[in-house]
Enzyme design. Structure first.
Site: not given
Ligand code: NCD
Ligand code: ZN
Length: 348
Positions: A15, A17-19, A43, A101, A138, A176, A249, A253, A265
């Protein structure tokens, strides 16, 4: 006797986030330099709704990974009403896809296109069950009337329990997890249910975020819970229980978006993630279960072979940087400025 080094099967991060855009270039190396695979969350500002979009995004990611790396991004679609039987068949038949997801609407970063009425997705869950496609969840309600710290529990009791009843064979990863309640639920569920655990939920409780000055870089969804929850998560991860595995996770940011009037978050934990985790297992006399948590349990659940490479970890002191990036694009990693006592190196 205390071990000074261990060698494990190359780990996976189930899990992350690589953006997109320049931030991806900044963060992706922290993952491809260690992990064999990572399940990449959909996302984005424009969510990944269709297999074609996932493939485009995967091509973008692959363009940033050196040829010498064996890292493979595994894609997951953002659950949406336009998913068809053909889409589910594509996901089911390709090793580059790991599932779909489920984001409850409004629960976290870029979830405004998420689910309001989960029952309206029963048609899709039925197809996923049939074609053996995993649903990553989630697990929080976004209902304003539910206290922030109870949102995972209420989701499990009201929504997840119902989905499991209606679709008993559906493969589900509760992502998570943050509470003792979630640990017990997954332990007692059938073998097609499992859960990912992050490093920050193993290392921190809500007091760490709230009691000694506000720590915005520990603010994430689902929010850190009480000490007893952290202990329950730690115990089950350290035990090597086959239903629980690493999903960091890691959610970068920029500093200005975290330290703001309305902070985002997400904890950026990818920097030295594996070293932080091996230290945690070592400190708790559980090195012998480390490989299960980071390399084996997830691959077994997703029914993929173990990575061929090995990761060599040895005791050696390093400092986690105070930030990554530059003045224009700055991210504060978890444990910024702290020392850890392990380093890692991939070996053939
Ligand atoms: C994630 C993000 O920033 O994309 N944030 C987080 O706090 N975990 C989204 C998510 O996984 O909830
Ligand atoms: Zn996430």
């Amino acid at each position: 006797m205390e071990k000074n080094s261990i060698t494990i099967i190359q780990p996976d991060d189930w899990h992350i986030h690589l953006r997109e855009g320049s931030i991806t270039k900044l963060v992706i190396q922290d993952t491809y330099s260690v992990f064999g695979r990572a399940l990449v969350m959909p996302n984005l500002d424009k969510p990944i709704f269709k297999p074609r979009e996932a493939i485009e995004y995967r091509n973008f990611l692959n363009g940033l990974i050196p040829k010498s790396s064996n890292f493979s991004p595994i894609m997951t679609l953002y659950l949406n009403e336009n998913i068809t039987r053909d889409d589910i068949k594509i996901i089911s038949s390709s090793e580059n896809f790991g599932g779909i997801k489920y984001y409850p609407k409004g629960v976290t970063t870029n979830s405004s296109k998420g689910v309001t009425d989960y029952k309206s997705f029963f048609r899709i869950f039925e197809l996923m069950e049939k074609y053996n496609v995993t649903l990553q969840i989630h697990g929080e309600v976004s209902d304003k009337s539910v206290d922030e710290f109870d949102r995972e529990k209420v989701f499990i009791d009201k929504v997840l329990s119902d989905i499991v009843r209606q679709f008993p064979q559906l493969k589900i990863v509760l992502e998570h997890i943050t509470s003792r309640h979630a640990v017990e639920f997954i332990k007692n569920a059938s073998s097609n249910l499992s859960a990912t655990i992050t490093a920050h939920h193993l290392l921190y409780e809500r007091n760490d975020m709230l009691s000694y000055g506000l720590k915005p870089h520990l603010y994430c969804k689902p929010i850190l819970k009480r000490n007893s929850d952290m202990i329950a998560l730690s115990n089950v991860a350290l035990s090597g229980h086959k239903k629980f595995f690493l999903g960091s996770d890691s959610a970068p940011h920029l500093i200005g978006d975290k330290q703001s009037d309305c902070g985002c978050a997400g904890v950026y934990s990818a920097k030295y993630l594996i070293e932080i985790l091996v230290q945690f297992f070592d400190n708790n006399n559980s090195l012998s279960n480390f490989e299960k948590f980071v390399s084996k349990n997830g691959a077994n659940f997703y029914d993929v072979s173990f990575n061929k490479k090995k990761l060599f970890l040895e005791r050696s002191r390093i400092k986690i940087p105070n930030f990554i990036g530059n003045e224009e694009m700055k991210i504060i990693p978890m444990m910024a400025g702290e020392f850890i006592n392990w380093t890692s190196k991939l070996v053939e």
